[in-house]
Write a protein that holds these residues in place. Structure first.
Motif, PDB file in Angstrom:
ATOM      1  N   ARG A 118      41.391 -26.936  10.192  1.00 27.32           N
ATOM      2  CA  ARG A 118      42.049 -25.808  10.851  1.00 27.32           C
ATOM      3  C   ARG A 118      41.428 -24.467  10.456  1.00 27.32           C
ATOM      4  O   ARG A 118      41.481 -23.511  11.218  1.00 27.32           O
ATOM      5  CB  ARG A 118      43.542 -25.778  10.495  1.00 27.32           C
ATOM      6  CG  ARG A 118      44.305 -27.033  10.838  1.00 27.32           C
ATOM      7  CD  ARG A 118      44.389 -27.257  12.296  1.00 27.32           C
ATOM      8  NE  ARG A 118      45.123 -26.159  12.882  1.00 27.32           N
ATOM      9  CZ  ARG A 118      45.638 -26.152  14.083  1.00 27.32           C
ATOM     10  NH1 ARG A 118      45.490 -27.194  14.846  1.00 27.32           N
ATOM     11  NH2 ARG A 118      46.288 -25.119  14.541  1.00 27.32           N
ATOM     12  N   GLU A 119      40.881 -24.413   9.248  1.00 26.76           N
ATOM     13  CA  GLU A 119      40.377 -23.132   8.742  1.00 26.76           C
ATOM     14  C   GLU A 119      39.484 -23.393   7.535  1.00 26.76           C
ATOM     15  O   GLU A 119      39.634 -24.392   6.842  1.00 26.76           O
ATOM     16  CB  GLU A 119      41.581 -22.283   8.324  1.00 26.76           C
ATOM     17  CG  GLU A 119      41.287 -20.851   8.009  1.00 26.76           C
ATOM     18  CD  GLU A 119      42.576 -20.068   7.766  1.00 26.76           C
ATOM     19  OE1 GLU A 119      42.490 -19.075   7.019  1.00 26.76           O
ATOM     20  OE2 GLU A 119      43.639 -20.436   8.298  1.00 26.76           O
ATOM     21  N   HIS A 120      38.551 -22.463   7.285  1.00 26.26           N
ATOM     22  CA  HIS A 120      37.732 -22.462   6.071  1.00 26.26           C
ATOM     23  C   HIS A 120      38.096 -21.221   5.260  1.00 26.26           C
ATOM     24  O   HIS A 120      38.279 -20.140   5.843  1.00 26.26           O
ATOM     25  CB  HIS A 120      36.235 -22.405   6.400  1.00 26.26           C
ATOM     26  CG  HIS A 120      35.758 -23.591   7.176  1.00 26.26           C
ATOM     27  ND1 HIS A 120      35.421 -23.518   8.506  1.00 26.26           N
ATOM     28  CD2 HIS A 120      35.570 -24.876   6.819  1.00 26.26           C
ATOM     29  CE1 HIS A 120      35.032 -24.707   8.921  1.00 26.26           C
ATOM     30  NE2 HIS A 120      35.125 -25.552   7.917  1.00 26.26           N
ATOM     31  N   VAL A 121      38.195 -21.370   3.945  1.00 29.72           N
ATOM     32  CA  VAL A 121      38.533 -20.258   3.059  1.00 29.72           C
ATOM     33  C   VAL A 121      37.481 -20.198   1.956  1.00 29.72           C
ATOM     34  O   VAL A 121      37.330 -21.149   1.187  1.00 29.72           O
ATOM     35  CB  VAL A 121      39.939 -20.446   2.435  1.00 29.72           C
ATOM     36  CG1 VAL A 121      40.254 -19.313   1.481  1.00 29.72           C
ATOM     37  CG2 VAL A 121      40.999 -20.581   3.511  1.00 29.72           C
TER      38      VAL A 121
END
Length: 161
Positions: A118-121
């Motif tokens: 869903r997302e990269h951090v």
């Protein structure tokens, strides 16, 4: 930071094998930085080292699979943690099948789930992959003991962290 090192040294967290696939490549590695991070909606965060081949393939992937291991599966931990996919076909040495998003799901593990990325951090030398579960192994009748950091602390990594 010495205080964080002392805190982290006291932890004996579970270890996971994370696998992925993208662009005709497969990759997988042993991961200690991972945790459920939301109940509703269900979310899990896996942190991959930027030096790792699994990170490079995972950045292009739509899904990751997260697997738990039993203590007697140290050999699988050594394969995915002590060898690099740059030199070794890890998936030629274990039984697996293609899961959601074509990610390799290891046949012989305690439990697994496949999550859509869903997302990269960016967290520094590691990048977090926020996963929304889309498939999971069936629940077993008992909760088996898991392979933990203390079981693999002596492994030499296939890549530096």
């Amino acid at each position: 930071m010495a205080g964080l090192d002392a805190f982290a040294d006291a932890l004996d967290y579970p270890m996971y094998v994370v696998t992925t696939a993208a662009g005709g490549e497969q990759a997988g590695c042993l991961v200690g930085f991972a945790s459920q991070c939301s109940i509703d909606p269900p979310r899990f965060m896996v942190w991959l080292s930027k030096a790792n081949r699994t990170y490079r393939v995972g950045r292009r992937a739509s899904h990751l699979a997260v697997h738990t291991l039993r203590p007697e599966q140290r050999g699988t931990a050594e394969l995915f943690g002590g060898r690099t996919g740059d030199d070794v076909d890890k998936f030629g040495r274990v039984a697996w099948w293609p899961g959601e998003g074509a990610v390799p799901v290891l046949s012989d593990c305690c439990a697994w789930f496949v999550g859509r990325v869903r997302e990269h951090v960016d967290g520094g030398d590691h990048v977090g992959f926020l996963l929304a579960p889309v498939a999971e192994s069936p629940s077993g009748p008992v909760r088996p003991p898991l392979l933990r950091f203390g079981d693999v602390v002596d492994l030499s990594p296939g890549h530096p962290a």
